[in-house]
Design a protein around this motif. Structure first.
Motif, PDB file in Angstrom:
ATOM      1  N   CYS A 199       0.835  -1.210   0.000  1.00 59.69           N
ATOM      2  CA  CYS A 199       0.000   0.000   0.000  1.00 59.69           C
ATOM      3  C   CYS A 199       0.868   1.258   0.000  1.00 59.69           C
ATOM      4  O   CYS A 199       0.565   2.232  -0.699  1.00 59.69           O
ATOM      5  N   ALA A 200       1.951   1.242   0.734  1.00 65.21           N
ATOM      6  CA  ALA A 200       2.843   2.406   0.792  1.00 65.21           C
ATOM      7  C   ALA A 200       3.480   2.683  -0.576  1.00 65.21           C
ATOM      8  O   ALA A 200       3.726   3.837  -0.922  1.00 65.21           O
ATOM      9  N   LYS A 201       3.730   1.649  -1.362  1.00 69.68           N
ATOM     10  CA  LYS A 201       4.364   1.801  -2.671  1.00 69.68           C
ATOM     11  C   LYS A 201       3.546   2.721  -3.581  1.00 69.68           C
ATOM     12  O   LYS A 201       4.100   3.527  -4.318  1.00 69.68           O
ATOM     13  N   GLU A 202       2.207   2.611  -3.534  1.00 71.66           N
ATOM     14  CA  GLU A 202       1.344   3.428  -4.391  1.00 71.66           C
ATOM     15  C   GLU A 202       0.513   4.435  -3.589  1.00 71.66           C
ATOM     16  O   GLU A 202      -0.496   4.930  -4.080  1.00 71.66           O
ATOM     17  N   ASN A 203       0.942   4.708  -2.363  1.00 72.63           N
ATOM     18  CA  ASN A 203       0.232   5.665  -1.495  1.00 72.63           C
ATOM     19  C   ASN A 203      -1.240   5.310  -1.308  1.00 72.63           C
ATOM     20  O   ASN A 203      -2.110   6.181  -1.360  1.00 72.63           O
ATOM     21  N   LEU A 204      -1.522   4.030  -1.111  1.00 73.13           N
ATOM     22  CA  LEU A 204      -2.876   3.564  -0.853  1.00 73.13           C
ATOM     23  C   LEU A 204      -3.121   3.511   0.649  1.00 73.13           C
ATOM     24  O   LEU A 204      -2.214   3.208   1.424  1.00 73.13           O
ATOM     25  N   VAL A 205      -4.349   3.794   1.063  1.00 71.30           N
ATOM     26  CA  VAL A 205      -4.724   3.680   2.469  1.00 71.30           C
ATOM     27  C   VAL A 205      -5.023   2.201   2.729  1.00 71.30           C
ATOM     28  O   VAL A 205      -5.977   1.653   2.168  1.00 71.30           O
ATOM     29  N   ALA A 206      -4.219   1.567   3.566  1.00 72.34           N
ATOM     30  CA  ALA A 206      -4.327   0.123   3.788  1.00 72.34           C
ATOM     31  C   ALA A 206      -5.708  -0.301   4.268  1.00 72.34           C
ATOM     32  O   ALA A 206      -6.187  -1.379   3.896  1.00 72.34           O
ATOM     33  N   ASP A 207      -6.376   0.527   5.063  1.00 69.15           N
ATOM     34  CA  ASP A 207      -7.700   0.181   5.574  1.00 69.15           C
ATOM     35  C   ASP A 207      -8.761   0.149   4.469  1.00 69.15           C
ATOM     36  O   ASP A 207      -9.817  -0.434   4.643  1.00 69.15           O
ATOM     37  N   GLU A 208      -8.466   0.762   3.339  1.00 67.60           N
ATOM     38  CA  GLU A 208      -9.445   0.838   2.253  1.00 67.60           C
ATOM     39  C   GLU A 208      -9.237  -0.204   1.162  1.00 67.60           C
ATOM     40  O   GLU A 208     -10.102  -0.402   0.320  1.00 67.60           O
ATOM     41  N   PHE A 209      -8.087  -0.873   1.165  1.00 68.14           N
ATOM     42  CA  PHE A 209      -7.786  -1.853   0.124  1.00 68.14           C
ATOM     43  C   PHE A 209      -7.325  -3.152   0.776  1.00 68.14           C
ATOM     44  O   PHE A 209      -6.276  -3.197   1.420  1.00 68.14           O
ATOM     45  N   ALA A 210      -8.124  -4.180   0.574  1.00 72.49           N
ATOM     46  CA  ALA A 210      -7.834  -5.487   1.180  1.00 72.49           C
ATOM     47  C   ALA A 210      -6.707  -6.191   0.427  1.00 72.49           C
ATOM     48  O   ALA A 210      -6.415  -5.881  -0.733  1.00 72.49           O
ATOM     49  N   ILE A 211      -6.106  -7.139   1.111  1.00 73.25           N
ATOM     50  CA  ILE A 211      -5.065  -7.958   0.502  1.00 73.25           C
ATOM     51  C   ILE A 211      -5.639  -9.358   0.317  1.00 73.25           C
ATOM     52  O   ILE A 211      -6.339  -9.873   1.192  1.00 73.25           O
ATOM     53  N   SER A 212      -5.383  -9.943  -0.851  1.00 74.14           N
ATOM     54  CA  SER A 212      -5.801 -11.326  -1.077  1.00 74.14           C
ATOM     55  C   SER A 212      -4.558 -12.217  -1.014  1.00 74.14           C
ATOM     56  O   SER A 212      -3.426 -11.742  -1.136  1.00 74.14           O
ATOM     57  N   GLU A 213      -4.805 -13.496  -0.831  1.00 72.55           N
ATOM     58  CA  GLU A 213      -3.698 -14.425  -0.604  1.00 72.55           C
ATOM     59  C   GLU A 213      -4.016 -15.766  -1.251  1.00 72.55           C
ATOM     60  O   GLU A 213      -5.144 -16.243  -1.170  1.00 72.55           O
ATOM     61  N   VAL A 214      -3.018 -16.348  -1.903  1.00 70.19           N
ATOM     62  CA  VAL A 214      -3.154 -17.661  -2.530  1.00 70.19           C
ATOM     63  C   VAL A 214      -1.985 -18.521  -2.074  1.00 70.19           C
ATOM     64  O   VAL A 214      -0.828 -18.085  -2.094  1.00 70.19           O
ATOM     65  N   ARG A 215      -2.312 -19.744  -1.669  1.00 74.45           N
ATOM     66  CA  ARG A 215      -1.262 -20.696  -1.276  1.00 74.45           C
ATOM     67  C   ARG A 215      -0.529 -21.196  -2.504  1.00 74.45           C
ATOM     68  O   ARG A 215      -1.144 -21.496  -3.521  1.00 74.45           O
ATOM     69  N   LEU A 216       0.767 -21.315  -2.400  1.00 71.69           N
ATOM     70  CA  LEU A 216       1.577 -21.928  -3.449  1.00 71.69           C
ATOM     71  C   LEU A 216       2.091 -23.251  -2.898  1.00 71.69           C
ATOM     72  O   LEU A 216       2.665 -23.292  -1.804  1.00 71.69           O
TER      73      LEU A 216
END
Length: 100
Positions: free
Chosen positions: A23-40
């Motif tokens: 989120c910091a890389k693109e100045n996004l507010v972390a609380d507003e953009f969720a993170i998704s996750e996939v197992r490898l």
């Protein structure tokens, strides 16, 4: 408080760190953009995790945690790797990732 690489001990710490960093890389507010996750997996065993944050205007940031190297590879919105981070403490397989 922002997480640092030295704070990473569990998969939850890893998720928080990656989410904040992407989120910091693109100045996004972390609380507003969720993170998704996939197992490898390799041979049925967890070998890493892929994380993705989708922002506005089709912005997509990603990270890969390679369990065998205990390293995180960070990718920007153009898909270019911009950082490789080694994690000092091994994240054990006892801290299982949720099934995808």
């Amino acid at each position: 408080m922002h997480a640092t690489v030295d704070d990473i001990r569990t998969l939850d710490d890893l998720r928080r760190y990656i989410h904040q960093t992407l989120c910091a890389k693109e100045n996004l507010v972390a609380d507003e953009f969720a993170i998704s996750e996939v197992r490898l997996t390799r041979g049925g065993e967890l070998c890493g995790l892929q994380f993705c944050v989708r922002g506005p205007r089709s912005v997509r940031l990603a990270a890969i945690w390679a369990a065998d190297r205990n390293a995180v590879y960070l990718y920007d919105a153009q898909g270019q790797r911009y950082a490789k981070i080694r994690i000092a403490r091994q994240i054990t397989s006892a801290s299982r990732a949720p099934a995808a």
